[in-house]
Design a protein around this motif. Structure first.
Motif, PDB file in Angstrom:
ATOM      1  N   ALA A   1     -10.046   3.029  13.236  1.00 19.98           N
ATOM      2  CA  ALA A   1      -9.176   2.512  11.655  1.00 19.98           C
ATOM      3  C   ALA A   1      -8.302   3.178  11.566  1.00 19.98           C
ATOM      4  CB  ALA A   1     -10.461   1.954  10.414  1.00 19.98           C
ATOM      5  N   VAL A   2      -7.321   2.671  10.848  1.00 17.91           N
ATOM      6  CA  VAL A   2      -5.939   3.562  10.966  1.00 17.91           C
ATOM      7  C   VAL A   2      -5.371   2.716   9.755  1.00 17.91           C
ATOM      8  CG1 VAL A   2      -5.830   4.752  13.249  1.00 17.91           C
ATOM      9  CG2 VAL A   2      -4.532   2.535  12.819  1.00 17.91           C
ATOM     10  N   ALA A   3      -4.702   2.867   8.925  1.00 12.90           N
ATOM     11  CA  ALA A   3      -3.684   1.889   7.962  1.00 12.90           C
ATOM     12  C   ALA A   3      -2.676   2.885   6.990  1.00 12.90           C
ATOM     13  CB  ALA A   3      -4.913   1.707   6.838  1.00 12.90           C
ATOM     14  N   SER A   4      -1.599   2.038   6.714  1.00 11.07           N
ATOM     15  CA  SER A   4      -0.712   2.920   5.854  1.00 11.07           C
ATOM     16  C   SER A   4      -0.177   1.596   5.461  1.00 11.07           C
ATOM     17  CB  SER A   4       0.236   2.908   7.915  1.00 11.07           C
ATOM     18  OG  SER A   4       1.681   3.432   6.169  1.00 11.07           O
ATOM     19  N   ASP A   5      -0.413   2.539   3.736  1.00 12.98           N
ATOM     20  CA  ASP A   5       0.728   2.218   2.581  1.00 12.98           C
ATOM     21  C   ASP A   5       1.511   2.388   1.796  1.00 12.98           C
ATOM     22  OD1 ASP A   5       0.003   0.375   0.353  1.00 12.98           O
ATOM     23  OD2 ASP A   5      -1.597   0.692  -0.071  1.00 12.98           O
ATOM     24  N   VAL A   6       3.095   1.688   1.548  1.00 17.67           N
ATOM     25  CA  VAL A   6       3.138   1.716   0.996  1.00 17.67           C
ATOM     26  C   VAL A   6       4.497   1.166  -0.033  1.00 17.67           C
ATOM     27  CG1 VAL A   6       6.635   2.549   1.535  1.00 17.67           C
ATOM     28  CG2 VAL A   6       4.444   3.421   3.679  1.00 17.67           C
TER      29      VAL A   6
ATOM     30  N   GLY B   1      31.066 -10.290 -19.630  1.00 18.20           N
ATOM     31  CA  GLY B   1      30.684  -9.308 -19.664  1.00 18.20           C
ATOM     32  C   GLY B   1      29.464  -9.020 -20.808  1.00 18.20           C
ATOM     33  N   GLY B   2      28.813  -7.966 -19.678  1.00 20.67           N
ATOM     34  CA  GLY B   2      27.712  -7.175 -20.835  1.00 20.67           C
ATOM     35  C   GLY B   2      26.568  -6.413 -20.149  1.00 20.67           C
ATOM     36  N   TYR B   3      25.203  -6.468 -20.957  1.00 29.16           N
ATOM     37  CA  TYR B   3      24.323  -5.519 -20.256  1.00 29.16           C
ATOM     38  C   TYR B   3      23.143  -5.754 -19.743  1.00 29.16           C
ATOM     39  CZ  TYR B   3      19.642  -3.232 -21.349  1.00 29.16           C
ATOM     40  OH  TYR B   3      18.001  -2.902 -20.966  1.00 29.16           O
ATOM     41  N   ARG B   4      22.833  -5.345 -18.690  1.00 37.04           N
ATOM     42  CA  ARG B   4      22.173  -5.467 -17.779  1.00 37.04           C
ATOM     43  C   ARG B   4      20.574  -4.868 -17.314  1.00 37.04           C
ATOM     44  NH1 ARG B   4      23.455  -8.491 -12.154  1.00 37.04           N
ATOM     45  NH2 ARG B   4      23.285 -10.360 -12.684  1.00 37.04           N
ATOM     46  N   HIS B   5      19.271  -5.281 -17.307  1.00 39.88           N
ATOM     47  CA  HIS B   5      18.569  -4.137 -16.493  1.00 39.88           C
ATOM     48  C   HIS B   5      17.895  -5.247 -15.171  1.00 39.88           C
ATOM     49  CE1 HIS B   5      14.805  -2.489 -16.403  1.00 39.88           C
ATOM     50  NE2 HIS B   5      14.146  -3.839 -16.776  1.00 39.88           N
ATOM     51  N   ALA B   6      17.543  -5.181 -14.349  1.00 39.22           N
ATOM     52  CA  ALA B   6      17.558  -4.820 -13.131  1.00 39.22           C
ATOM     53  C   ALA B   6      15.842  -4.179 -12.389  1.00 39.22           C
ATOM     54  CB  ALA B   6      18.312  -5.250 -12.097  1.00 39.22           C
ATOM     55  N   SER B   7      15.360  -5.570 -11.531  1.00 37.14           N
ATOM     56  CA  SER B   7      13.992  -4.319 -11.510  1.00 37.14           C
ATOM     57  C   SER B   7      13.854  -4.975 -10.482  1.00 37.14           C
ATOM     58  CB  SER B   7      12.569  -4.696 -11.954  1.00 37.14           C
ATOM     59  OG  SER B   7      12.213  -3.578 -11.065  1.00 37.14           O
ATOM     60  N   VAL B   8      14.240  -4.397  -8.653  1.00 34.10           N
ATOM     61  CA  VAL B   8      12.540  -4.381  -7.267  1.00 34.10           C
ATOM     62  C   VAL B   8      11.982  -3.455  -7.531  1.00 34.10           C
ATOM     63  CG1 VAL B   8      14.670  -3.277  -6.476  1.00 34.10           C
ATOM     64  CG2 VAL B   8      14.410  -5.300  -5.464  1.00 34.10           C
ATOM     65  N   SER B   9      11.139  -4.251  -6.435  1.00 39.55           N
ATOM     66  CA  SER B   9       9.722  -3.315  -5.757  1.00 39.55           C
ATOM     67  C   SER B   9       9.603  -4.267  -4.608  1.00 39.55           C
ATOM     68  CB  SER B   9       8.609  -4.168  -7.183  1.00 39.55           C
ATOM     69  OG  SER B   9       8.096  -4.545  -7.172  1.00 39.55           O
ATOM     70  N   GLN B  10       8.811  -3.107  -3.593  1.00 38.45           N
ATOM     71  CA  GLN B  10       8.426  -3.795  -2.473  1.00 38.45           C
ATOM     72  C   GLN B  10       7.547  -2.790  -1.901  1.00 38.45           C
ATOM     73  OE1 GLN B  10      11.914  -5.036   0.410  1.00 38.45           O
ATOM     74  NE2 GLN B  10      12.993  -3.731  -1.210  1.00 38.45           N
ATOM     75  N   ALA B  11       7.179  -3.709  -1.170  1.00 42.54           N
ATOM     76  CA  ALA B  11       5.712  -3.398  -0.550  1.00 42.54           C
ATOM     77  C   ALA B  11       5.766  -3.478   1.080  1.00 42.54           C
ATOM     78  CB  ALA B  11       4.274  -3.305  -0.925  1.00 42.54           C
ATOM     79  N   TYR B  12       4.645  -1.806   1.554  1.00 43.60           N
ATOM     80  CA  TYR B  12       4.399  -2.269   2.935  1.00 43.60           C
ATOM     81  C   TYR B  12       3.555  -1.877   3.366  1.00 43.60           C
ATOM     82  CZ  TYR B  12       4.088  -1.448   7.748  1.00 43.60           C
ATOM     83  OH  TYR B  12       4.318  -1.289   9.707  1.00 43.60           O
ATOM     84  N   GLN B  13       1.844  -3.036   3.849  1.00 42.47           N
ATOM     85  CA  GLN B  13       0.932  -2.052   4.115  1.00 42.47           C
ATOM     86  C   GLN B  13       0.294  -2.842   5.925  1.00 42.47           C
ATOM     87  OE1 GLN B  13       0.647  -5.260   1.554  1.00 42.47           O
ATOM     88  NE2 GLN B  13       1.057  -3.657   0.027  1.00 42.47           N
ATOM     89  N   ALA B  14      -0.275  -1.758   6.680  1.00 47.85           N
ATOM     90  CA  ALA B  14      -0.417  -2.422   8.072  1.00 47.85           C
ATOM     91  C   ALA B  14      -1.910  -1.634   8.187  1.00 47.85           C
ATOM     92  CB  ALA B  14       0.528  -1.416   8.708  1.00 47.85           C
ATOM     93  N   TYR B  15      -2.397  -2.195   8.750  1.00 49.22           N
ATOM     94  CA  TYR B  15      -3.473  -2.087   9.009  1.00 49.22           C
ATOM     95  C   TYR B  15      -4.192  -2.363  11.157  1.00 49.22           C
ATOM     96  CZ  TYR B  15      -5.702  -6.218   8.313  1.00 49.22           C
ATOM     97  OH  TYR B  15      -6.780  -7.572   7.546  1.00 49.22           O
ATOM     98  N   GLY B  16      -5.260  -1.188  11.059  1.00 54.84           N
ATOM     99  CA  GLY B  16      -5.615  -2.147  12.321  1.00 54.84           C
ATOM    100  C   GLY B  16      -6.745  -1.235  13.389  1.00 54.84           C
ATOM    101  N   THR B  17      -6.827  -0.958  14.640  1.00 47.70           N
ATOM    102  CA  THR B  17      -7.624   0.359  15.428  1.00 47.70           C
ATOM    103  C   THR B  17      -6.596   0.905  15.989  1.00 47.70           C
ATOM    104  OG1 THR B  17      -8.152  -1.619  16.472  1.00 47.70           O
ATOM    105  CG2 THR B  17      -9.574  -1.672  14.735  1.00 47.70           C
ATOM    106  N   ALA B  18      -7.387   2.119  15.858  1.00 49.03           N
ATOM    107  CA  ALA B  18      -6.599   2.666  17.620  1.00 49.03           C
ATOM    108  C   ALA B  18      -7.723   3.553  18.282  1.00 49.03           C
ATOM    109  CB  ALA B  18      -5.827   4.349  17.051  1.00 49.03           C
ATOM    110  N   SER B  19      -7.887   2.706  19.234  1.00 51.96           N
ATOM    111  CA  SER B  19      -9.089   3.530  20.255  1.00 51.96           C
ATOM    112  C   SER B  19     -10.924   3.000  19.512  1.00 51.96           C
ATOM    113  CB  SER B  19      -8.949   4.403  20.615  1.00 51.96           C
ATOM    114  OG  SER B  19      -8.206   5.241  21.725  1.00 51.96           O
ATOM    115  N   GLY B  20     -10.514   1.681  18.589  1.00 52.59           N
ATOM    116  CA  GLY B  20     -11.165   1.028  18.007  1.00 52.59           C
ATOM    117  C   GLY B  20     -11.883   1.844  16.687  1.00 52.59           C
TER     118      GLY B  20
END
Length: 420
Positions: free
Chosen positions: A286-291, A265-284
């Motif tokens: 531009a729309v987008a979402s960045d999380v 047993g012992g010590y642990r450092h951990a990291s997790v990063s996640q990203a979501y990007q979406a873009y498109g058109t709505a009736s022509g």
């Protein structure tokens, strides 16, 4: 006549002096080292009953199994409290019987010592230099409670039909490395590192009356992406994930019968990063979402490993090899900070932003089951190769577009290590 009588007297004297020694050696020969059959060793081989010319009883016998080192065995002695059945003759019709537990074997051959139980633990046993190293290629496929890229609403019919379009994840190769120090008693201090990266994407083009939404609502006022509405509108979504762990631990090898185990047993450092990007058109338009969201934490890790050799069980004899069933389990509890950010863009353009930061706990469970082959080189180094199934669960890691939910990583690994 006098000369012949004198010569005869000399010959008779020589025979009387030499016959007891020859008689004792003939009755109790000591066999030489024999690698195929072993070695017998007998004490008190030079004693005999003077009056009856009968060999004395044997005080101690030891048998050593065949080994390249049976010619250099340690001395033996009677066990504590052992019976002494022989008597030494000291002339004058008197016999001396040694006290119980005393040893009176041939001093020039066998001094006081112990009974031989394992002659393999002497010069041929494995002595570590003190280094341990391992590297693995891990093949894992990510899985999420929810990994929706976008949803589609089909309003061409009398009823709206909603379809979920998920990200298509595949197996990715991840490195896993450990490096440390180990002593001859199996106490080890090591540093371990593991990292995995993956990404995926999905897209679609709308027909008439199609509407697209992002995978999960964001924390902004807009709540994410809304695309589509007329033929030719489209949506494109992508996800990225990166995680790693760094461990600093102590472990101890323990053997139970034929089971070889390691606990630590012992010590642990951990990291997790996640990203979501979406873009498109709505009736022509531009729309987008960045999380994106990220967790960084520190905590404790405990683990155990068990090996069950098949056939040859000695992993410390030079020039040998063995095959083992192996299983291991590891668990870590982590506490740290979780950060979240989102930016949504509607036609106009109108931007909405959300950012949060909070304390969070996360746990990681790991299981491995497989086979391991060990090879002890003539230099004394132990080299092992392992093929195993691996399962890793990040409880509370979330998915690309959400902080909630669990992440699973399932697959296999090929490992190579050296204990020197």
């Amino acid at each position: 006549m006098r000369t012949n009588g004198f010569v005869g007297l000399i010959i008779a004297g020589i025979c009387c002096i030499s016959s007891p020694s020859l008689f004792a050696q003939a009755d109790y020969p000591v066999e030489p080292s024999n690698e195929s059959e072993g070695v017998f060793r007998i004490s008190n081989t030079s004693d005999y009953q003077y009056e009856e010319y009968e060999p004395a009883a044997v005080d101690a016998v030891s048998f050593a199994p065949s080994s390249p080192r049976t010619s250099d065995l340690s001395p033996i002695a009677m066990p504590e409290g052992g019976a002494m059945v022989s008597s030494d003759y000291y002339g004058g019709g008197e016999y001396y019987t040694p006290a119980e537990g005393e040893y009176y074997g041939p001093v020039e051959q066998y001094s006081q010592g112990d009974w031989i139980e394992d002659p393999y633990l002497e010069e041929g046993s494995y002595e570590r230099l003190g280094l341990v190293f391992g590297a693995a290629a891990v093949f894992l496929k990510p899985g999420f409670d929810t990994d929706t890229a976008f949803t589609t609403e089909d309003q061409t019919g009398p009823a709206t039909i909603t379809t979920s379009n998920d990200f298509g994840y595949s197996y990715q190769t991840a490195p896993r490395i450990n490096l440390g120090l180990i002593d001859n008693e199996g106490l080890s201090a090591q540093v371990r590192w593991f990292q995995l990266e993956d990404n995926s994407g999905a897209s679609a083009i709308a027909g008439n009356n199609f509407t697209f939404f992002n995978g999960l609502p964001t924390k902004t006022a807009i709540g994410g992406l809304r695309a589509g509405g007329q033929a030719g509108d489209f949506v494109v979504a992508a996800s990225q994930m990166k995680l790693y762990t760094i461990d600093v631990d102590l472990s101890q090898e323990l053997n139970f019968e034929r089971w070889q185990t390691t606990f630590g047993g012992g010590y642990r450092h951990a990291s997790v990063s996640q990203a979501y990007q979406a873009y498109g058109t709505a009736s022509g338009a531009a729309v987008a979402s960045d999380v994106g969201h990220r967790f960084d934490g520190n905590g404790i890790v405990v683990f155990g490993e068990a090996r069950r050799p098949l056939g040859l069980w000695d992993r410390r004899t030079k020039g040998t090899s063995s095959l083992s069933l192996i299983s291991s389990a590891k668990y870590s509890a982590l506490w740290g900070k979780s950060k979240y950010s989102a930016v949504d863009t509607n036609p106009g353009p109108v931007n909405a932003i959300a950012q949060t930061s909070e304390n969070k706990s996360l746990s990681i469970a790991e299981i491995q089951v497989g086979m391991q082959a060990d090879f002890v080189l003539q230099t004394g180094a132990l080299v092992w190769v392992r093929a195993a199934w691996d399962g890793i669960w990040w409880n509370g890691a979330g998915s690309a577009a959400s902080e909630s939910g669990d992440l699973s990583l399932l697959g296999g690994s090929i490992s190579l290590g050296m204990d020197w």
